[in-house]
Design a protein around this motif. Structure first.
Motif, short mmCIF file in Angstrom:
data_model
loop_
_atom_site.label_atom_id
_atom_site.label_comp_id
_atom_site.label_asym_id
_atom_site.label_seq_id
_atom_site.Cartn_x
_atom_site.Cartn_y
_atom_site.Cartn_z
N TYR A 31 -2.50 12.75 -7.13
CA TYR A 31 -3.45 13.45 -6.28
C TYR A 31 -4.37 12.42 -5.65
CZ TYR A 31 -1.82 17.54 -8.84
OH TYR A 31 -1.03 18.52 -9.39
N ILE A 32 -4.44 12.41 -4.33
CA ILE A 32 -5.26 11.42 -3.61
C ILE A 32 -6.41 12.11 -2.89
CG2 ILE A 32 -5.27 9.85 -1.64
CD1 ILE A 32 -2.51 9.00 -2.34
N THR A 33 -7.59 11.51 -2.99
CA THR A 33 -8.73 11.87 -2.17
C THR A 33 -9.28 10.57 -1.58
OG1 THR A 33 -10.25 11.73 -4.04
CG2 THR A 33 -9.36 13.92 -3.53
N VAL A 34 -10.01 10.71 -0.48
CA VAL A 34 -10.61 9.54 0.17
C VAL A 34 -12.12 9.70 0.15
CG1 VAL A 34 -10.73 8.20 2.31
CG2 VAL A 34 -8.58 9.29 1.65
N GLN A 35 -12.81 8.62 -0.20
CA GLN A 35 -14.27 8.66 -0.20
C GLN A 35 -14.79 9.05 1.17
OE1 GLN A 35 -15.31 4.63 -1.35
NE2 GLN A 35 -15.73 5.26 -3.44
N GLN A 36 -15.89 9.78 1.17
CA GLN A 36 -16.55 10.15 2.42
C GLN A 36 -17.68 9.16 2.69
OE1 GLN A 36 -15.36 12.65 4.44
NE2 GLN A 36 -13.70 12.50 2.92
N PRO A 37 -18.01 8.95 3.97
CA PRO A 37 -19.12 8.03 4.27
C PRO A 37 -20.43 8.59 3.75
CG PRO A 37 -18.41 9.16 6.25
CD PRO A 37 -17.45 9.56 5.16
N ASP A 38 -21.33 7.69 3.37
CA ASP A 38 -22.64 8.11 2.84
C ASP A 38 -23.52 8.73 3.89
OD1 ASP A 38 -21.94 7.26 0.34
OD2 ASP A 38 -22.71 5.24 0.67
N LEU A 97 -9.58 6.95 -3.00
CA LEU A 97 -9.41 5.75 -2.21
C LEU A 97 -10.68 5.44 -1.43
CD1 LEU A 97 -5.81 6.36 -0.83
CD2 LEU A 97 -6.54 5.53 -3.06
N MET A 98 -10.84 4.17 -1.10
CA MET A 98 -12.01 3.73 -0.35
C MET A 98 -12.03 4.33 1.06
SD MET A 98 -12.43 -0.22 -1.47
CE MET A 98 -10.87 -0.71 -2.15
N TYR A 99 -13.22 4.61 1.52
CA TYR A 99 -13.41 5.15 2.87
C TYR A 99 -12.75 4.21 3.89
CZ TYR A 99 -15.65 6.52 7.21
OH TYR A 99 -15.88 6.92 8.50
N GLY A 100 -12.03 4.79 4.83
CA GLY A 100 -11.41 4.01 5.89
C GLY A 100 -10.01 3.52 5.57
N THR A 101 -9.47 3.89 4.40
CA THR A 101 -8.13 3.44 4.02
C THR A 101 -7.07 4.02 4.95
OG1 THR A 101 -8.74 3.24 1.68
CG2 THR A 101 -6.41 3.52 2.17
N ASN A 102 -6.17 3.18 5.40
CA ASN A 102 -5.03 3.61 6.21
C ASN A 102 -3.98 4.21 5.26
OD1 ASN A 102 -2.83 3.99 7.88
ND2 ASN A 102 -2.52 1.83 8.32
N LEU A 103 -3.89 5.53 5.26
CA LEU A 103 -2.99 6.22 4.33
C LEU A 103 -1.52 6.11 4.73
CD1 LEU A 103 -5.05 9.46 3.67
CD2 LEU A 103 -4.95 7.40 2.28
#
Length: 138
Positions: A131-138, A75-81
């Motif tokens: 399985y969910i992961t969230v992008q980390q900021p660059d 998922l995109m960084y900052g997504t409200n899960l």
């Protein structure tokens, strides 16, 4: 005369509707959800999407593995899960359990979510794990 014709027409219409219902129940069986049971044995997820509160996709990348019955979504960084709406594209005539009725909380990423996909003939069942992961900021 017109009232009598209307009464005859209404009676014939009612009888015809009842006969159609009785005949069609055997020809086209339905399940407990009122969905048509067919002869289709296909049972898979074609695609998967997660919508955010703005009804736009929050998925950066997704892979649906129909052999392992797994969905891996980044998922995109900052997504409200806590408020996401899952969207599945299933094989023709399949259904999903548990049913998706609206917004769901996906914040517990340590415990993957699971859904069972059920074929059109209701004889094949496959459990898919998300399985969910969230992008980390660059």
């Amino acid at each position: 005369m017109i009232k009598r014709i209307n009464k005859i027409f209404l009676t014939l219409f009612t009888i015809t509707a009842m006969m159609n219902c009785l005949c069609s129940c055997d020809d086209y069986p339905v399940d407990e959800d009122g969905l048509l049971i067919t002869g289709r044995q296909d049972c898979y997820v074609g695609s998967f999407e997660l919508l955010g509160e703005d009804h736009h996709s929050v998925i950066a990348t997704v892979k649906v593995d129909t052999v392992a019955c797994e969905i891996h979504a980044e998922l995109m960084y900052g997504t409200n899960l806590k408020k996401l709406w899952p969207q599945f594209s299933l094989a023709t005539d399949c259904k999903i359990s548990p049913k998706i009725t609206g917004w769901e909380d996906f914040s517990n990423t340590e415990n993957p979510r699971k859904w069972t996909i059920i074929s059109g003939n209701r004889k094949v069942k496959k459990e898919y794990t998300l399985y969910i992961t969230v992008q980390q900021p660059d």
